[in-house]
Design an enzyme around this catalytic site. Structure first.
Site, mmCIF file in Angstrom:
data_model
loop_
_atom_site.group_PDB
_atom_site.id
_atom_site.type_symbol
_atom_site.label_atom_id
_atom_site.label_comp_id
_atom_site.label_asym_id
_atom_site.label_seq_id
_atom_site.Cartn_x
_atom_site.Cartn_y
_atom_site.Cartn_z
ATOM 1 N NE ARG A 224 42.109 47.693 48.031
ATOM 2 C CZ ARG A 224 42.024 46.675 49.057
ATOM 3 N NH1 ARG A 224 42.518 45.683 49.150
ATOM 4 N NH2 ARG A 224 40.722 46.834 49.673
ATOM 5 C CG HIS A 272 43.249 40.973 45.145
ATOM 6 N ND1 HIS A 272 43.151 42.258 44.074
ATOM 7 C CD2 HIS A 272 42.723 41.015 45.969
ATOM 8 C CE1 HIS A 272 43.004 43.341 45.427
ATOM 9 N NE2 HIS A 272 42.482 42.502 46.629
#
Length: 309
Positions: A224, A272
């Site tokens: 993350r 991502h």
């Protein structure tokens, strides 16, 4: 049984179609066409806005689209009396292993240097380093980290791991807990972050931890964005302490156009997309949890609210 679907990123129509194919009897509703909030039994969500989950008074299950749940737990008003479940997806796990292996090998085989030499029409022989002389360190040894570690072992790399609790994997040197983090970092030529994002892991890749890596190390973050203190990573790159970094996740997504990561010569940016859940492959396990809820059976892949994963 009424199922509400909300996602800030996923194509919710695809998820609705996959669920309807598996369970035509379910009452599928796409936010914001919620209908009567009191009728919602299950919320299938990804990064819901604060307060959304609390608005369903009879909610019985919160189901994540993927393996990560930090975007759900970020809601300060999340109803913690409601079970929260995540997804364990074999295809997503395979995709993450592909991503990590790709970028480990890019660094290991000096692909960027060779590409730059080609652009400059420079014929320069580069010495090879045997995989057995590289230590790849993996932070986070859950489903994803464990699979990645085994693949790297198969490629002949030295593999080390660090996690909160001891996780034993054949061929992997295991470290765990805060007391062993420094020893782990000091041996990592390539550092791979696959940790869940919790209050304890936020900002864990910082000036202090980066300074413990050997000079010339490479960082891959597919966990993350909150794991990385971005200014500290840029400092480590600009000071030539690090050789480079591959980043798939960021504190702010999409990455703003003027962010220095875009143009930094030592940074590879990916949007991502290291791995993702495919609705048709994940829908069966989501429907299984819904059936379990209907039948009063234990919900699978439950998240511990206290630990955050």
């Amino acid at each position: 049984m009424a199922v509400l679907i909300y996602s800030r990123n996923h194509p919710v129509e695809d998820w609705a179609a996959a669920l309807r194919k598996e369970a035509p009897d379910l009452d599928i509703r796409l936010h914001p066409q919620t209908g009567n909030p009191a009728e919602i039994d299950v919320a299938l969500v990804w990064k819901p806005p604060p307060g959304l989950l609390q608005s369903f008074p009879n909610l019985k299950l919160i189901q994540s689209f993927g393996a990560g749940v930090d975007g759900i737990l970020a809601d300060p008003n999340i109803p913690k009396h409601v079970p929260l479940a995540r997804v364990v997806d074999g295809r997503l796990t395979q995709g993450m292993s592909e991503y990590v292996l790709l970028h480990v090998l890019r660094f290991h085989r000096q692909v960027d240097t060779m590409a730059n030499n080609q652009r400059n029409r420079t014929w320069r022989w580069l010495p090879l380093v045997d995989a057995s002389e590289r230590v790849v360190g993996i932070m986070g040894m859950g489903t994803l980290g464990g699979h990645v570690a085994r693949k790297l072992v198969d490629f002949g790399f030295q593999v080390a791991s660090w996690s909160r609790g001891l996780k034993a994997v054949d061929g992997v040197t295991s470290f765990h807990g805060d007391d062993h983090l420094e020893g782990f970092l000091r041996i990592c030529n390539i550092l791979v972050c696959l940790l869940p994002l919790t209050p304890q892991t936020r900002g864990i890749i910082s000036r202090r931890t980066l300074s413990l890596l050997p000079r010339g190390a490479y960082v891959i973050n597919a966990g993350r964005g909150g794991h990385v203190v971005e200014a500290d990573l840029l400092h480590a790159l600009d000071s030539e302490w690090l050789s480079g970094a591959t980043l798939d996740v960021f504190n702010e997504e999409p990455l703003r156009p003027d962010h220095p990561f875009w143009t930094h010569p030592k940074v590879t940016v990916t949007p991502h997309n290291a791995a993702d859940s495919i609705p048709a492959h994940v829908a069966p396990q989501i429907v299984d949890n819904i059936r379990r809820l209907q039948q009063g059976l234990p919900i699978l892949r439950l998240v511990d609210y206290a630990r955050g994963y």
